[in-house]
Design a protein around this motif. Structure first.
Motif, PDB file in Angstrom:
ATOM      1  N   LYS A 381     -16.621  48.784  77.255  1.00  0.00           N
ATOM      2  CA  LYS A 381     -15.234  48.680  76.600  1.00  0.00           C
ATOM      3  C   LYS A 381     -14.126  47.984  77.534  1.00  0.00           C
ATOM      4  N   PRO A 382     -13.447  47.312  76.959  1.00  0.00           N
ATOM      5  CA  PRO A 382     -12.586  46.658  77.854  1.00  0.00           C
ATOM      6  C   PRO A 382     -11.320  47.576  78.209  1.00  0.00           C
ATOM      7  N   GLU A 383     -10.789  47.694  79.357  1.00  0.00           N
ATOM      8  CA  GLU A 383      -9.642  48.567  79.870  1.00  0.00           C
ATOM      9  C   GLU A 383      -8.476  47.848  80.208  1.00  0.00           C
ATOM     10  N   PRO A 384      -7.145  48.376  80.054  1.00  0.00           N
ATOM     11  CA  PRO A 384      -6.010  47.448  80.637  1.00  0.00           C
ATOM     12  C   PRO A 384      -6.213  46.802  81.936  1.00  0.00           C
ATOM     13  N   ILE A 385      -5.602  45.883  82.133  1.00  0.00           N
ATOM     14  CA  ILE A 385      -5.261  45.122  83.536  1.00  0.00           C
ATOM     15  C   ILE A 385      -4.250  45.298  83.996  1.00  0.00           C
ATOM     16  N   GLU A 386      -3.963  45.641  85.338  1.00  0.00           N
ATOM     17  CA  GLU A 386      -2.830  45.862  85.897  1.00  0.00           C
ATOM     18  C   GLU A 386      -2.601  44.253  86.792  1.00  0.00           C
TER      19      GLU A 386
END
Length: 432
Positions: A381-386
């Protein structure tokens, strides 16, 4: 056409020959006559096209027969976004102008200012500077910009990205109303065009490559991989494909440090450069990389801007940039001046939206690979990118939605996205 046909004087032609160049690049063919004629210039070209010589050579010629600079004054000012690019431009000024009686100096932050103050005290024909240090010295009374005849904004798009617009405005207010302005940018974004409208007077426009194109000499490919396997995959590719000189891009300073340490543990000589490194450490790492003593140089976008490395064979996007145009800047480090190059991007599920935005921008689909033993989990699953600069997430497509929209990224405070009615020449420059 040869350089001699462009109207350059013998001293410059001798210096060009000493550097081993014989034929002008396309941007040099267009820019040199325009600058020699005294025109304002708005030029866009990919990195590695010879743009630095495109403004350095005619600038030197225009200054050669002029008056001596007054104490603490400057006749030509070149503004760059990074220390490395300032040093590179300074080297070009010195190399091409070595037979001319002109004085130049480079100033930037991160080092002691006294040698810079001493160099400026007697006056300079050419000053190459980063905006922050120049403002510091001006506010301390060490330099006057009242006599500037030529202003060059190099890598103007990156200066806007890095938040220098307020410093640039302050510096413009210190310049004389009548001067020659040369604006160079890798891309013609809306913000750059707005800045040009305010700054330039009836400029000659040069666009060597179609907007946001990537060099045909660069072989571009993508490797799909899970985020936690990226470091091992990079080490595997370097060893398996025997890459001896690879520039690797990360989003954050911390990520650059961790990746360089990981590569070292894998027996791959590596160092990181970023804004938190001292200038001496950055210079030492870049020198080792250029000399072939360092196999991998891991860099953030800001630190790598302006790196001038001849025939760099590989660039790796360890992490895709949140802004699609930065991809063009990154891979422009390889495949320069007609040489072949390879650009590899390691893409995890978080970055699929960013990849889509990049492919739309460059109008081509990149070749996709999966390395045996590094197959991505189809259920990940994709996670938010910083992002290292602004902490904005982009993993689920948000980065691609905003790709290329620098006005949103730098916020309304930049103030250069507004079109303004045309002013007379003197008014425009006094109010810019």
């Amino acid at each position: 056409m040869s350089f001699s046909e462009l109207g350059l004087r013998a001293e410059l032609l001798n210096a060009i020959e000493a550097q081993g160049y014989t034929t002008p690049t396309p941007i040099q063919l267009k820019a040199i006559p325009a600058v020699l004629a005294g025109n304002d210039l708005l030029a866009s070209a990919q990195t590695g096209t010879g743009k630095t010589a495109g403004f350095t050579l005619p600038m030197l010629q225009r200054l050669a027969n002029g008056p001596r600079p007054a104490p603490r004054s400057v006749r030509a000012l070149v503004l760059t976004p990074t220390r490395e690019l300032a040093a590179q431009v300074g080297d070009s000024v010195r190399d091409y102008g070595k037979q001319l009686p002109l004085k130049s100096h480079v100033i930037f932050g991160g080092v002691g200012q006294q040698p810079q103050v001493d160099a400026i005290r007697k006056g300079l024909d050419i000053l190459v500077a980063t905006p922050g240090r120049l403002l510091d010295l001006q506010q301390q009374g060490h330099v006057s910009l009242a006599n500037v005849e030529i202003l060059v904004l190099d890598e103007a798009d990156r200066m806007l990205d890095m938040g220098f617009i307020h410093d640039i405005r302050k510096l413009l207010a210190l310049l004389p109303a009548t001067r020659q302005n040369l604006l160079f940018s890798a891309t013609f974004s809306n913000e750059i065009q707005a800045l040009a409208n305010r700054l330039l007077d009836n400029p000659t426009m040069i666009e060597v490559a179609r907007r946001n194109t990537t060099a045909e000499t660069v072989d571009q490919a993508v490797y799909y991989v899970d985020r936690e396997k990226k470091r091992d995959l990079l080490a595997h590719l370097i060893k398996e494909q025997q890459w001896y000189q690879v520039l690797v891009f990360t989003r954050t300073k911390h990520g650059a440090n961790r990746l360089a340490e990981h590569l070292e543990k894998q027996g791959i000589s590596a160092m990181a450069i970023h804004g938190n490194k001292s200038q001496s450490a950055r210079t030492r790492a870049l020198g080792a990389f250029k000399a072939g003593k360092l196999q991998a140089l891991v860099a953030t976008d800001i630190a790598a801007r302006g790196l001038d490395i001849d025939e760099l064979p590989q660039v790796v996007n360890f992490e895709l940039p949140n802004v699609a145009e930065d991809y063009v800047h990154r891979i422009g480090r390889t495949g320069r001046a007609g040489s072949d190059g390879q650009a590899i991007s390691l893409v995890c599920v978080d970055e699929h939206g960013l990849l889509n935005g990049i492919e739309r921008l460059i109008k081509r689909d990149l070749v996709k690979h999966i390395a045996p033993g590094f197959e991505p989990d189809p259920n990940a699953k994709p996670e938010p990118i910083e992002n290292g600069r602004n902490k904005r997430g982009g993993g689920r497509g948000r980065g691609s939605q905003n790709a290329g929209n620098r006005g949103q990224r730098q916020g309304k405070g930049a103030g250069d996205g507004q079109q303004r009615p045309p002013r007379r020449r003197s008014q425009k420059r006094q109010q810019a």
